[in-house]
Design a protein around this motif. Structure first.
Motif, mmCIF file in Angstrom:
data_model
loop_
_atom_site.group_PDB
_atom_site.id
_atom_site.type_symbol
_atom_site.label_atom_id
_atom_site.label_comp_id
_atom_site.label_asym_id
_atom_site.label_seq_id
_atom_site.Cartn_x
_atom_site.Cartn_y
_atom_site.Cartn_z
ATOM 1 N N UNK A 49 0.803 -1.219 0.000
ATOM 2 C CA UNK A 49 0.000 0.000 0.000
ATOM 3 C C UNK A 49 0.834 1.266 0.000
ATOM 4 N N UNK A 50 2.145 1.144 -0.150
ATOM 5 C CA UNK A 50 3.033 2.300 -0.132
ATOM 6 C C UNK A 50 3.187 2.885 -1.531
ATOM 7 N N UNK A 51 3.417 4.186 -1.582
ATOM 8 C CA UNK A 51 3.774 4.860 -2.830
ATOM 9 C C UNK A 51 4.843 5.891 -2.503
ATOM 10 N N UNK A 52 5.570 6.334 -3.516
ATOM 11 C CA UNK A 52 6.600 7.329 -3.277
ATOM 12 C C UNK A 52 5.978 8.633 -2.819
ATOM 13 N N UNK A 53 6.692 9.356 -1.986
ATOM 14 C CA UNK A 53 6.212 10.640 -1.485
ATOM 15 C C UNK A 53 5.854 11.565 -2.650
ATOM 16 N N UNK A 54 4.743 12.277 -2.497
ATOM 17 C CA UNK A 54 4.295 13.210 -3.531
ATOM 18 C C UNK A 54 4.827 14.623 -3.298
ATOM 19 N N UNK A 61 3.837 24.187 1.864
ATOM 20 C CA UNK A 61 3.396 25.118 2.889
ATOM 21 C C UNK A 61 4.483 26.114 3.258
ATOM 22 N N UNK A 62 4.171 27.009 4.205
ATOM 23 C CA UNK A 62 5.094 28.094 4.566
ATOM 24 C C UNK A 62 6.430 27.566 5.081
ATOM 25 N N UNK A 63 7.465 28.339 4.804
ATOM 26 C CA UNK A 63 8.791 28.049 5.348
ATOM 27 C C UNK A 63 9.068 28.957 6.535
ATOM 28 N N UNK A 64 9.926 28.502 7.467
ATOM 29 C CA UNK A 64 10.610 27.211 7.457
ATOM 30 C C UNK A 64 9.644 26.066 7.748
ATOM 31 N N UNK A 65 9.868 24.945 7.080
ATOM 32 C CA UNK A 65 9.015 23.790 7.324
ATOM 33 C C UNK A 65 9.256 23.258 8.736
ATOM 34 N N UNK A 66 8.211 22.802 9.416
ATOM 35 C CA UNK A 66 8.389 22.271 10.774
ATOM 36 C C UNK A 66 9.368 21.097 10.797
ATOM 37 N N UNK A 67 10.070 20.966 11.902
ATOM 38 C CA UNK A 67 11.087 19.923 12.018
ATOM 39 C C UNK A 67 10.487 18.527 11.918
ATOM 40 N N UNK A 68 9.222 18.373 12.334
ATOM 41 C CA UNK A 68 8.617 17.044 12.325
ATOM 42 C C UNK A 68 8.252 16.574 10.913
ATOM 43 N N UNK A 69 8.177 17.508 9.960
ATOM 44 C CA UNK A 69 7.692 17.175 8.622
ATOM 45 C C UNK A 69 8.763 16.450 7.816
ATOM 46 N N UNK A 70 8.401 15.324 7.231
ATOM 47 C CA UNK A 70 9.305 14.556 6.382
ATOM 48 C C UNK A 70 9.215 15.108 4.961
ATOM 49 N N UNK A 71 10.318 15.662 4.470
ATOM 50 C CA UNK A 71 10.362 16.231 3.123
ATOM 51 C C UNK A 71 11.300 15.465 2.197
ATOM 52 N N UNK A 72 11.951 14.439 2.707
ATOM 53 C CA UNK A 72 12.882 13.675 1.883
ATOM 54 C C UNK A 72 12.140 13.000 0.723
ATOM 55 N N UNK A 73 12.736 13.081 -0.469
ATOM 56 C CA UNK A 73 12.110 12.477 -1.640
ATOM 57 C C UNK A 73 12.181 10.955 -1.594
ATOM 58 N N UNK A 74 13.028 10.409 -0.734
ATOM 59 C CA UNK A 74 13.118 8.956 -0.590
ATOM 60 C C UNK A 74 12.005 8.396 0.289
ATOM 61 N N UNK A 91 -11.353 12.791 4.438
ATOM 62 C CA UNK A 91 -10.049 12.994 5.062
ATOM 63 C C UNK A 91 -9.472 11.632 5.429
ATOM 64 N N UNK A 92 -8.273 11.374 4.934
ATOM 65 C CA UNK A 92 -7.576 10.116 5.203
ATOM 66 C C UNK A 92 -6.391 10.369 6.123
ATOM 67 N N UNK A 93 -5.971 9.324 6.813
ATOM 68 C CA UNK A 93 -4.757 9.364 7.621
ATOM 69 C C UNK A 93 -3.641 8.731 6.805
ATOM 70 N N UNK A 94 -2.498 9.406 6.735
ATOM 71 C CA UNK A 94 -1.386 8.935 5.919
ATOM 72 C C UNK A 94 -0.097 8.995 6.726
ATOM 73 N N UNK A 95 0.716 7.959 6.578
ATOM 74 C CA UNK A 95 2.047 7.970 7.188
ATOM 75 C C UNK A 95 3.075 8.208 6.093
ATOM 76 N N UNK A 96 3.929 9.215 6.298
ATOM 77 C CA UNK A 96 5.045 9.476 5.390
ATOM 78 C C UNK A 96 6.323 9.119 6.126
ATOM 79 N N UNK A 97 7.080 8.184 5.591
ATOM 80 C CA UNK A 97 8.255 7.684 6.303
ATOM 81 C C UNK A 97 9.390 7.391 5.339
ATOM 82 N N UNK A 98 10.621 7.582 5.823
ATOM 83 C CA UNK A 98 11.815 7.229 5.063
ATOM 84 C C UNK A 98 12.183 5.797 5.438
ATOM 85 N N UNK A 99 12.208 4.889 4.466
ATOM 86 C CA UNK A 99 12.527 3.490 4.792
ATOM 87 C C UNK A 99 13.874 3.356 5.504
#
Length: 311
Positions: A49-54, A61-74, A91-99
């Motif tokens: 059920x995983x897909x690459x980060x969009x 959103x506004x900068x600076x991005x919060x520290x908790x936000x995962x922005x890595x393209x991986x 509204x869905x719940x989504x987990x964004x994670x770096x493997x």
């Protein structure tokens, strides 16, 4: 409007340039891209059920991005299920994670329905004062053609993203209003900070669900008044405010669901929307014991209209 209430360099403005005059590129060009890729290889893995980060192809959103936000393209995105369903969006719940790392975050993903499934029975009043530059597009929206309905869907998403971004900046600077951080916008899909328990994946309760003691009730009311003043000084009204689109996250009152945000100056019904917002929430607080001297809707409405500069 008071310019010192807004963070530099951009500000909500009135007159010829309002927040909805600066449409994202897909609105200016009269088309609405669908969230997600057309390449089947970029879709969710059928097993995980995983897909690459969009993140890479979205408006951020506004900068600076919060520290908790995962922005890595991986990173990879995993849809964990539906948090809430509504007439215009789910509204869905989504987990964004770096493997293979500890970098992860939970996001709320608001997906507006497409032009064939959305309900437009009450949008006309909200759209007063919202205009795009091309007369063809304005005519299509007024006539509710298929193209026009898709334009309107894009305006709902873009308006909510723009409003949340500006209000989040004000809240970060002044602490007088709290909204979820708007992570990204892709077409009619809006990703937001998840407000709730990240361990359990449980969303924060709506105001309608909480039963505060008298001191807590008064504190929530004062937070609400502060937030409404911020909106009014921006020349805005929530447009559909109720105890069901206010969350209590920890001890903070959070405004959510802002696609119908109203420009109280440009919209001929702006004052009426503002007064209705106040009346609905004042009634709820009064019913739970807030003294009538505090929860007087007429007094608060008059104050907000003055703050908006239309009294």
């Amino acid at each position: 409007m008071r310019e010192h209430d807004f963070p530099a360099p951009e500000r909500w403005t009135r007159g010829k340039s309002r927040f909805d005059d600066d449409e994202p590129q897909f609105l200016r060009h009269g088309r609405q891209p669908e969230p997600g890729s057309t390449d089947p290889d970029d879709g969710p893995d059928p097993e995980t059920g995983e897909s690459w980060s969009s993140w890479d192809d979205a408006v951020h959103g506004p900068q600076p991005h919060p520290a908790w936000l995962v922005t890595e393209l991986a990173a990879k995105d995993t849809d964990l299920g539906v948090l809430k369903t509504g007439k215009e969006a789910d509204v869905h719940l989504l987990r964004r994670a770096v493997p293979d790392s500890d970098r992860s975050c939970l996001l709320a993903v608001k997906r507006y329905r497409d032009a064939n499934h959305r309900l437009f029975h009450r949008d006309a009043g909200y759209l007063e004062g919202r205009r795009v530059r091309r007369s063809r597009e304005n005519r299509a929206m007024a006539g509710r053609t298929a193209f026009g309905r898709q334009m309107i869907a894009g305006q709902w998403a873009a308006a909510e993203f723009a409003a949340l971004a500006r209000l989040w900046e004000i809240g970060a600077e002044r602490g007088t209003i709290s909204v979820p951080y708007p992570v990204q916008l892709r077409g009619t899909e809006l990703m937001l900070e998840f407000l709730g328990d990240p361990e359990e994946g449980l969303a924060a309760p709506r105001l309608a669900q909480v039963r505060p003691d008298p001191a807590g009730l008064r504190d929530l009311w004062e937070q609400l008044v502060d937030a409404l003043v911020v909106l009014a000084r921006a020349g805005l009204a929530h447009g559909d405010l109720s105890p069901y689109n206010l969350l209590v996250h920890g001890e903070r009152l959070m405004l959510i669901d802002l696609p119908q945000v109203v420009d109280v100056v440009a919209n001929p019904q702006g004052g009426e929307f503002l007064a209705r917002d106040v009346r609905v929430v004042s009634t709820w607080f009064a019913a739970r014991g807030l003294p009538a001297t505090l929860a007087d809707p007429a007094v608060l409405t008059e104050q907000l209209l003055r703050e908006a500069g239309i009294r």
